[in-house]
Design a protein around this motif. Structure first.
Motif, PDB file in Angstrom:
ATOM      1  N   ARG A   1      70.932  62.848 -27.168  1.00 33.28           N
ATOM      2  CA  ARG A   1      71.531  61.862 -28.066  1.00 33.28           C
ATOM      3  C   ARG A   1      70.471  61.219 -28.962  1.00 33.28           C
ATOM      4  O   ARG A   1      70.699  60.983 -30.152  1.00 33.28           O
ATOM      5  CB  ARG A   1      72.265  60.790 -27.261  1.00 33.28           C
ATOM      6  CG  ARG A   1      73.552  61.287 -26.618  1.00 33.28           C
ATOM      7  CD  ARG A   1      74.325  60.132 -25.977  1.00 33.28           C
ATOM      8  NE  ARG A   1      75.520  60.595 -25.293  1.00 33.28           N
ATOM      9  CZ  ARG A   1      76.682  60.841 -25.893  1.00 33.28           C
ATOM     10  NH1 ARG A   1      76.789  60.661 -27.216  1.00 33.28           N
ATOM     11  NH2 ARG A   1      77.712  61.246 -25.199  1.00 33.28           N
ATOM     12  N   GLU A   2      69.311  60.925 -28.388  1.00 29.45           N
ATOM     13  CA  GLU A   2      68.237  60.329 -29.186  1.00 29.45           C
ATOM     14  C   GLU A   2      67.766  61.297 -30.262  1.00 29.45           C
ATOM     15  O   GLU A   2      67.452  60.885 -31.387  1.00 29.45           O
ATOM     16  CB  GLU A   2      67.076  59.933 -28.276  1.00 29.45           C
ATOM     17  CG  GLU A   2      67.367  58.731 -27.393  1.00 29.45           C
ATOM     18  CD  GLU A   2      66.167  58.326 -26.559  1.00 29.45           C
ATOM     19  OE1 GLU A   2      65.101  58.978 -26.690  1.00 29.45           O
ATOM     20  OE2 GLU A   2      66.288  57.367 -25.771  1.00 29.45           O
ATOM     21  N   LEU A   3      67.719  62.586 -29.928  1.00 28.44           N
ATOM     22  CA  LEU A   3      67.330  63.587 -30.922  1.00 28.44           C
ATOM     23  C   LEU A   3      68.361  63.641 -32.050  1.00 28.44           C
ATOM     24  O   LEU A   3      67.993  63.761 -33.233  1.00 28.44           O
ATOM     25  CB  LEU A   3      67.198  64.958 -30.247  1.00 28.44           C
ATOM     26  CG  LEU A   3      66.778  66.131 -31.134  1.00 28.44           C
ATOM     27  CD1 LEU A   3      65.422  65.876 -31.784  1.00 28.44           C
ATOM     28  CD2 LEU A   3      66.741  67.423 -30.318  1.00 28.44           C
ATOM     29  N   GLU A   4      69.636  63.563 -31.703  1.00 30.27           N
ATOM     30  CA  GLU A   4      70.692  63.554 -32.715  1.00 30.27           C
ATOM     31  C   GLU A   4      70.551  62.336 -33.635  1.00 30.27           C
ATOM     32  O   GLU A   4      70.757  62.437 -34.848  1.00 30.27           O
ATOM     33  CB  GLU A   4      72.072  63.552 -32.043  1.00 30.27           C
ATOM     34  CG  GLU A   4      72.420  64.879 -31.378  1.00 30.27           C
ATOM     35  CD  GLU A   4      73.762  64.852 -30.685  1.00 30.27           C
ATOM     36  OE1 GLU A   4      74.515  65.844 -30.787  1.00 30.27           O
ATOM     37  OE2 GLU A   4      74.073  63.824 -30.027  1.00 30.27           O
ATOM     38  N   GLU A   5      70.178  61.204 -33.046  1.00 26.36           N
ATOM     39  CA  GLU A   5      70.022  59.986 -33.852  1.00 26.36           C
ATOM     40  C   GLU A   5      68.839  60.092 -34.803  1.00 26.36           C
ATOM     41  O   GLU A   5      68.923  59.686 -35.960  1.00 26.36           O
ATOM     42  CB  GLU A   5      69.847  58.777 -32.925  1.00 26.36           C
ATOM     43  CG  GLU A   5      71.110  58.421 -32.132  1.00 26.36           C
ATOM     44  CD  GLU A   5      70.849  57.329 -31.111  1.00 26.36           C
ATOM     45  OE1 GLU A   5      69.701  56.816 -31.068  1.00 26.36           O
ATOM     46  OE2 GLU A   5      71.788  56.994 -30.351  1.00 26.36           O
ATOM     47  N   VAL A   6      67.733  60.647 -34.319  1.00 26.15           N
ATOM     48  CA  VAL A   6      66.554  60.805 -35.167  1.00 26.15           C
ATOM     49  C   VAL A   6      66.847  61.755 -36.330  1.00 26.15           C
ATOM     50  O   VAL A   6      66.468  61.500 -37.483  1.00 26.15           O
ATOM     51  CB  VAL A   6      65.354  61.313 -34.345  1.00 26.15           C
ATOM     52  CG1 VAL A   6      64.188  61.670 -35.268  1.00 26.15           C
ATOM     53  CG2 VAL A   6      64.917  60.259 -33.336  1.00 26.15           C
ATOM     54  N   LEU A   7      67.527  62.854 -36.013  1.00 25.34           N
ATOM     55  CA  LEU A   7      67.816  63.867 -37.027  1.00 25.34           C
ATOM     56  C   LEU A   7      69.034  63.516 -37.885  1.00 25.34           C
ATOM     57  O   LEU A   7      69.258  64.136 -38.928  1.00 25.34           O
ATOM     58  CB  LEU A   7      68.060  65.228 -36.355  1.00 25.34           C
ATOM     59  CG  LEU A   7      66.864  65.833 -35.607  1.00 25.34           C
ATOM     60  CD1 LEU A   7      67.294  67.078 -34.857  1.00 25.34           C
ATOM     61  CD2 LEU A   7      65.738  66.169 -36.577  1.00 25.34           C
ATOM     62  N   GLU A   8      69.819  62.537 -37.388  1.00 25.81           N
ATOM     63  CA  GLU A   8      71.051  62.136 -38.078  1.00 25.81           C
ATOM     64  C   GLU A   8      71.989  63.322 -38.279  1.00 25.81           C
ATOM     65  O   GLU A   8      72.528  63.562 -39.359  1.00 25.81           O
ATOM     66  CB  GLU A   8      70.735  61.478 -39.427  1.00 25.81           C
ATOM     67  CG  GLU A   8      69.925  60.191 -39.294  1.00 25.81           C
ATOM     68  CD  GLU A   8      69.653  59.534 -40.637  1.00 25.81           C
ATOM     69  OE1 GLU A   8      69.911  60.182 -41.687  1.00 25.81           O
ATOM     70  OE2 GLU A   8      69.206  58.370 -40.647  1.00 25.81           O
TER      71      GLU A   8
END
Length: 301
Positions: free
Chosen positions: A38-45
């Motif tokens: 989820r954090e990776l998804e947030e960083v990559l948007e």
């Protein structure tokens, strides 16, 4: 910032398509892995996975991120390899992949010599079909693979080791002792036994056996040459046997007849493959020299 941990977790999730199995593969809890994704998804948007009751599916953007992430992880592994192996040849860990139609015939001669010459090497062996080995090599899971060439992958470098001829194996009968029937004649009217789909040895045999009708080709659930040879010995058909397997599979057997083909004899090219970015080419060439010695020893014996 994107972390290598996040990319490793995403890679594991892409392989398993299951959060629990991916977490187990990474030796972390499922909530910890899910949080990192989820954090990776947030960083990559961007949305990387679709979470469903039936499992997980990568989005189109997720598949591209996985592909790019694997390139990064592979480069990191190559960087570590460079630091660890810059001074000593064939030391530390070497993850080798081998196809089943080579491993039991070449490695018994090669492994003792490898241990004697390079005692500091920790060899980790993986035996499976070519398609899986190429995938795992490209993703950095393996360092080196021993397979039949050629392979079509612009990211990989290959080295030819030696040629392995095919011989025709058929059930031996009293009539065969008096017969001068050529191997090509036998091939034309007997049932050809092949390994199951996915084995490159099957594809290599079919590329030579164009004169065999589809009805005469018989593929079954065997994944080893030993099983195919047993079928041949009991009269269920014929097969093309790699010459390197003859000593192990047909040694002193009276129920198997072997015939060589006329020139040019069918053969397969045995070789090594590694990532072009790998810094361990000195290791791979040293390993290649050892395998060539082992193959010559096997031919003489």
């Amino acid at each position: 910032m994107i972390t290598l941990r996040q990319l490793r977790y995403l890679d594991a999730l892409a392989e398993t398509l299951h959060f629990g199995e991916a977490a187990e593969a990474c030796a972390v809890s499922q909530p910890a892995l899910s949080m990192q994704i989820r954090e990776l998804e947030e960083v990559l948007e961007v949305s990387l996975v679709e979470r469903r009751k039936s499992g997980v599916e990568l989005t189109e953007q997720g598949e591209e991120i996985v592909r790019r992430g694997r390139t990064i992880l592979s480069s990191v592994r190559d960087l570590l390899d460079y630091a660890k192996h810059r001074e000593r040849v064939l030391s530390g860990t070497l993850k080798l992949g081998v196809i089943p139609s080579i491993a039991p015939y070449l490695l018994p001669d090669a492994l003792p010599e490898l241990k004697r010459r390079f005692p500091e090497l920790n060899l980790q062996l993986r035996e499976t079909i070519t398609e899986t080995l190429i995938h795992e090599l490209g993703s950095g899971v393996l360092d080196l693979i021993l397979i039949a060439l050629p392979i079509d992958d612009p990211e990989l470098e290959t080295l030819h080791l030696f040629d392995d001829r095919f011989v025709l194996a058929s059930h031996a009968t009293k009539n065969h002792k008096r017969s001068r029937e050529a191997a090509l004649d036998v091939l034309a009217h007997e049932r050809l036994l092949l390994l199951e789909e996915g084995h490159c040895l099957r594809d290599q045999a079919l590329s030579f056996c164009r004169l065999v009708t589809p009805e005469a080709r018989e593929s079954f659930g065997a994944s080893s040459l030993a099983t195919v040879v047993q079928m041949v010995a009991h009269g269920y058909g014929i097969t093309l046997l790699p010459e390197m397997a003859v000593a192990s599979e047909v040694h002193d057997r009276k129920d198997i007849r072997l015939q060589h083909f006329p020139a040019p004899e069918p053969k397969r090219e045995i070789g090594l493959a590694w990532r072009k970015t790998s810094p361990r080419k000195a290791d791979f060439h040293a390993f290649a020299a050892l395998l060539k010695d082992a193959s010559r020893h096997r031919v003489k014996s």
